[in-house]
Design an enzyme around this catalytic site. Structure first.
Site, PDB file in Angstrom:
ATOM      1  N   LYS A  49       0.838  -1.210   0.000  1.00  0.00           N
ATOM      2  CA  LYS A  49       0.000   0.000   0.000  1.00  0.00           C
ATOM      3  C   LYS A  49       0.867   1.252   0.000  1.00  0.00           C
ATOM      4  CE  LYS A  49      -1.616  -1.538   3.808  1.00  0.00           C
ATOM      5  NZ  LYS A  49      -2.335  -1.778   5.092  1.00  0.00           N
ATOM      6  N   THR A  76      -7.189   9.870   7.663  1.00  0.00           N
ATOM      7  CA  THR A  76      -6.737   8.629   7.030  1.00  0.00           C
ATOM      8  C   THR A  76      -6.371   7.552   8.056  1.00  0.00           C
ATOM      9  OG1 THR A  76      -4.479   9.443   6.949  1.00  0.00           O
ATOM     10  CG2 THR A  76      -5.837   9.805   4.985  1.00  0.00           C
ATOM     11  N   GLY A 126      -6.589   4.418   9.952  1.00  0.00           N
ATOM     12  CA  GLY A 126      -7.350   3.172   9.778  1.00  0.00           C
ATOM     13  C   GLY A 126      -7.610   2.788   8.334  1.00  0.00           C
ATOM     14  N   THR A 127      -7.012   3.533   7.396  1.00  0.00           N
ATOM     15  CA  THR A 127      -7.234   3.182   5.983  1.00  0.00           C
ATOM     16  C   THR A 127      -6.710   1.780   5.673  1.00  0.00           C
ATOM     17  OG1 THR A 127      -5.218   4.404   5.527  1.00  0.00           O
ATOM     18  CG2 THR A 127      -7.274   5.468   4.905  1.00  0.00           C
ATOM     19  N   GLY A 128      -5.582   1.433   6.318  1.00  0.00           N
ATOM     20  CA  GLY A 128      -4.978   0.120   6.058  1.00  0.00           C
ATOM     21  C   GLY A 128      -5.895  -1.008   6.520  1.00  0.00           C
ATOM     22  N   CYS A 129      -6.415  -0.879   7.761  1.00  0.00           N
ATOM     23  CA  CYS A 129      -7.319  -1.908   8.310  1.00  0.00           C
ATOM     24  C   CYS A 129      -8.554  -2.001   7.419  1.00  0.00           C
ATOM     25  CB  CYS A 129      -7.765  -1.546   9.722  1.00  0.00           C
ATOM     26  SG  CYS A 129      -6.404  -1.142  10.824  1.00  0.00           S
TER      27      CYS A 129
HETATM   28  N1  LIG Z   1      -5.115  10.432   1.187  1.00  0.00           N
HETATM   29  C1  LIG Z   1      -5.454   9.311   0.547  1.00  0.00           C
HETATM   30  N2  LIG Z   1      -6.244   9.373  -0.556  1.00  0.00           N
HETATM   31  C2  LIG Z   1      -6.614   8.246  -1.212  1.00  0.00           C
HETATM   32  N3  LIG Z   1      -6.240   7.022  -0.818  1.00  0.00           N
HETATM   33  C3  LIG Z   1      -5.437   6.900   0.259  1.00  0.00           C
HETATM   34  C4  LIG Z   1      -5.017   8.026   1.008  1.00  0.00           C
HETATM   35  N4  LIG Z   1      -4.253   7.588   2.057  1.00  0.00           N
HETATM   36  C5  LIG Z   1      -4.218   6.247   1.963  1.00  0.00           C
HETATM   37  N5  LIG Z   1      -4.932   5.820   0.879  1.00  0.00           N
HETATM   38  C6  LIG Z   1      -5.154   4.430   0.451  1.00  0.00           C
HETATM   39  O1  LIG Z   1      -5.638   3.735   1.607  1.00  0.00           O
HETATM   40  C7  LIG Z   1      -5.135   2.417   1.609  1.00  0.00           C
HETATM   41  C8  LIG Z   1      -4.345   2.155   2.888  1.00  0.00           C
HETATM   42  O2  LIG Z   1      -3.033   2.590   2.665  1.00  0.00           O
HETATM   43  P1  LIG Z   1      -2.007   3.119   3.765  1.00  0.00           P
HETATM   44  O3  LIG Z   1      -0.675   3.114   3.126  1.00  0.00           O
HETATM   45  O4  LIG Z   1      -2.478   4.412   4.339  1.00  0.00           O
HETATM   46  O5  LIG Z   1      -2.133   1.962   4.871  1.00  0.00           O
HETATM   47  P2  LIG Z   1      -1.729   1.961   6.399  1.00  0.00           P
HETATM   48  O6  LIG Z   1      -0.569   2.865   6.608  1.00  0.00           O
HETATM   49  O7  LIG Z   1      -1.611   0.561   6.779  1.00  0.00           O
HETATM   50  O8  LIG Z   1      -3.012   2.603   7.088  1.00  0.00           O
HETATM   51  P3  LIG Z   1      -3.292   2.807   8.661  1.00  0.00           P
HETATM   52  O9  LIG Z   1      -2.075   2.408   9.381  1.00  0.00           O
HETATM   53  O10 LIG Z   1      -3.618   4.258   8.796  1.00  0.00           O
HETATM   54  O11 LIG Z   1      -4.450   1.949   8.948  1.00  0.00           O
HETATM   55  C9  LIG Z   1      -4.327   2.283   0.332  1.00  0.00           C
HETATM   56  O12 LIG Z   1      -5.152   1.797  -0.700  1.00  0.00           O
HETATM   57  C10 LIG Z   1      -3.896   3.708   0.031  1.00  0.00           C
HETATM   58  O13 LIG Z   1      -3.583   3.903  -1.323  1.00  0.00           O
HETATM   59  C1  LIG Z   2      -5.643  -1.493  17.165  1.00  0.00           C
HETATM   60  C2  LIG Z   2      -4.991  -0.965  15.925  1.00  0.00           C
HETATM   61  N1  LIG Z   2      -4.817  -1.783  14.883  1.00  0.00           N
HETATM   62  C3  LIG Z   2      -4.244  -1.328  13.742  1.00  0.00           C
HETATM   63  C4  LIG Z   2      -3.833  -0.024  13.643  1.00  0.00           C
HETATM   64  C5  LIG Z   2      -3.149   0.461  12.377  1.00  0.00           C
HETATM   65  O1  LIG Z   2      -3.816   1.463  11.785  1.00  0.00           O
HETATM   66  C6  LIG Z   2      -4.030   0.825  14.755  1.00  0.00           C
HETATM   67  N2  LIG Z   2      -3.662   2.115  14.730  1.00  0.00           N
HETATM   68  N3  LIG Z   2      -4.623   0.325  15.865  1.00  0.00           N
HETATM   69 MG   LIG Z   3      -1.221   5.176   6.509  1.00  0.00          MG
END
Ligand SMILES: Nc1ncnc2c1ncn2[C@@H]1O[C@H](COP(=O)(O)OP(=O)(O)OP(=O)(O)O)[C@@H](O)[C@H]1O
Ligand SMILES: Cc1ncc(CO)c(N)n1
Ligand SMILES: [Mg+2]
Length: 572
Positions: free
Chosen positions: A258, A291, A293-296
């Site tokens: 990601k 943003t 929690g976008t990853g989860c």
């Molecule tokens: N500002 C943004 N606009 C559009 N898409 C985004 C944006 N930020 C993240 N994304 C998308 O959201 C998804 C999660 O990516 P990200 O790299 O932020 O994960 P992450 O760091 O594990 O997230 P988190 O730790 O915040 O839960 C990916 O598909 C990424 O492309």
């Molecule tokens: C509990 C928990 N899981 C995953 C993430 C990653 O976004 C977070 N910040 N907190």
């Molecule tokens: Mg992120």
């Protein structure tokens, strides 16, 4: 005593116990379940006592008692009558701020229409500023939660998030061997966006050796991908490709690296590798602090699509589109004072909830358009509606039988804009498709149009549905089907509708008294007789619906004003 279960979508109202055959029809037509066979046996099969109602995700089950002594070949609850709901189990940490972790997973799955069960590995004290504390759940209790869910509920897909100890990862791998699932989505959570460690480097070996080789897809962000590969810097899309391939070599069948945190990237680019080909998933980068929690959310959405039966590539594609839509919808929401806000997963529901709820008093002066009349007076639909609104109409229905679909849709959209300004609901006659496409407030349907219970399923819980009823039986069915109001008539003879039976004031009163639904009277009503109609004095008669008395006149505005005065006078 036996119970027979009948699934009914949550959005639809409960059918009355007395209408078993209706329920059977419902099951067979709407849910495509063939529980009742042959249909003709239904009334003798069941004692119509509704015993209890259970909620079960999209469907609730009516439990109907089939008493001993009933004339039966009693149907027993069988797998055939149960509706299977796609199910994701998330094994992750709780985020007290509810932006990420278990809470994000639950919301994402709900938004994507999938049931989500939860095994909690850690409880974090977390907000939009950062992570203030972490409390790890003992490994044997994680094992107990896993056993509870996996042994009984048989999820389709398991998605993992925060796995804070080696013991927890081992327990999970063990449980998955004992209770295999269709797919495993591993989001190798290590560090929160605020920089707090959620699973330390000691976890890397067990990830690489045990968990990742079991995964159907791994979804690391840039930092996590780098950690899994011994700390290599990842700064470009070429680096992401390299990482996706190198992580694939560790064992997962597919990898999505990601790129939310890719420095200096205008788009949000993720790189997918399936062992053969690379795919770049791009979306515009939404400018928002929300943003967290976008990853989860992305990993849960992939899991949700897989649980529905999607292929991996299309699951990732849909999940990425959903993230973009949710971020865009949430870009301006303000929750918390920190730099990383949560997003709003339930965008679709939210847009419905924000609609003003239906108020029966809206039926007071109900204006129904007619294209032939507009043509005769040289008016557009929009001009006719504008005039009625300015004159005081409290609800508008577009009844356009001769207009082409695309013109109807354009007119509906234009009318909706003006209706919103006046705070007046807009309904569409017959055409559910036009109501959906224009996002009008609801529909009005007749006895030979789309059945109201089907319209309810199509339109969801919030839209207004009105049904034309001439008899108490119609009215009862309208209630069962989930109507919000009844239109009853023709009260007086009318030229607007051909072959329309006049039911008179008596017929109107009978319908009103037979139902708890609000009623609007229709048919030949105007300034001269509105008072007589409202004078019936039945409490659920809320107003009059008029066509010719407003729209077959030279000045719609003046006629509407006059009628409003008469109606006000009649309620004094
Ligand atoms: N500002 C943004 N606009 C559009 N898409 C985004 C944006 N930020 C993240 N994304 C998308 O959201 C998804 C999660 O990516 P990200 O790299 O932020 O994960 P992450 O760091 O594990 O997230 P988190 O730790 O915040 O839960 C990916 O598909 C990424 O492309
Ligand atoms: C509990 C928990 N899981 C995953 C993430 C990653 O976004 C977070 N910040 N907190
Ligand atoms: Mg992120």
């Amino acid at each position: 005593m036996r119970y027979v279960q009948i699934p009914v979508p949550v959005n639809s109202p409960l059918p009355k116990a007395s209408s078993i055959s209706h329920m059977a029809y419902f099951c067979s037509q709407v849910l495509s379940t063939s529980f009742f066979t042959p249909k003709s046996q239904i009334p003798v099969l069941l004692n119509p006592g509704v015993a209890c109602i259970k909620s079960f995700h999209q469907y609730r089950f009516l439990h109907i008692k089939a008493m001993q002594g009933d004339k039966v070949s009693t149907p027993t609850p069988s797998d055939e009558c149960m509706v299977r709901v796609p199910h994701v189990l998330t094994v992750a940490g709780s985020d007290s701020g509810a932006g990420a972790g278990i809470q994000a997973d639950l919301k994402a799955c709900a938004a994507r229409g999938v049931y989500c069960s939860t095994v909690i590995t850690a409880v974090t004290a977390q907000n939009t500023v950062g992570v203030q504390g972490v409390n790890i759940v003992p490994e044997d209790f994680v094992a107990e939660q896993l056993r509870s869910v996996l042994s009984d509920m048989h999820p389709d897909v398991v998605k993992t998030g925060m796995l804070p100890s080696i013991g927890i990862v081992k327990t999970l791998c063990q449980s998955l061997k004992e209770f295999p699932v269709q797919a495993l989505v591993v989001d190798p959570v290590m560090v929160s966006t605020s920089g707090h460690t959620l699973a330390g480097p000691s976890i890397l070996d067990i990830f690489r050796e045990e968990l990742l080789p079991m995964a159907d897809i791994a979804t690391p962000n840039l930092k996590e991908a780098s950690a899994l590969l011994g700390g290599v810097p990842l700064e470009t899309i070429a680096d992401m490709r390299y990482a996706a391939k190198a992580i694939h070599d560790i064992g997962p069948r597919n990898v999505l690296v990601k790129g939310g945190d890719l420095p200096a990237s205008l788009d949000a680019v993720d790189v997918f590798y399936d062992g053969k080909d690379f795919y770049e998933f791009r979306s515009s980068r939404i400018m928002t602090p929300n943003t967290h929690g976008t990853g989860c959310t992305l990993a849960s959405s992939v899991a949700a699509e897989l649980a529905k039966g999607s292929q991996m590539l299309s699951a990732v594609k849909v999940a990425k589109r959903y993230i973009e839509a949710a971020l865009s919808y949430s870009k301006n929401i303000a929750i918390g004072g920190g730099r990383q806000g949560p997003m709003d997963h339930l965008l679709k529901l939210k847009s419905n909830v924000q609609r003003r709820p239906f108020d029966p008093c809206d039926l007071f002066l109900y204006a129904v358009t007619d294209s032939r009349m507009n043509e005769r007076w040289g008016r557009s639909i929009v001009d006719a509606v504008k005039a009625a609104l300015e004159g005081g109409a409290s609800i508008i229905q577009l009844r356009e039988k001769e207009v082409e679909t695309s013109d109807f849709l354009e007119a509906a959209k234009a009318c909706l804009k003006i209706c919103r300004v006046h705070g007046v609901p807009l309904l569409i006659n017959d055409r559910i498709d036009v109501a959906l496409a224009s996002d009008a407030d609801g529909v009005h349907i007749g006895q030979s149009d789309m059945p109201a219970h089907v319209a309810r399923v199509l339109l969801g819980p919030d839209k207004i549905i009105g049904v034309s009823c001439k008899t108490p039986e119609h009215a009862q069915q309208a209630w069962i089907d989930g109507a919000d109001y009844i239109g009853s008539g023709g009260v007086y003879p009318t030229n607007t509708k051909e072959n329309n039976k006049t039911i008179g004031l008596d017929g109107l009163k009978t319908v009103c008294l037979s139902s708890k639904l609000p009623v609007v009277a229709i048919g030949g009503i105007g300034i001269s007789n509105a008072q007589a109609v409202m004078g019936l004095g039945v409490p659920n008669l809320k107003g009059v619906a008029v066509v010719s008395a407003l729209f077959d006149r030279e000045c719609v505005l003046t006629e509407t004003r006059k009628l409003l005065e008469v109606l006000k006078e009649s309620t004094k």
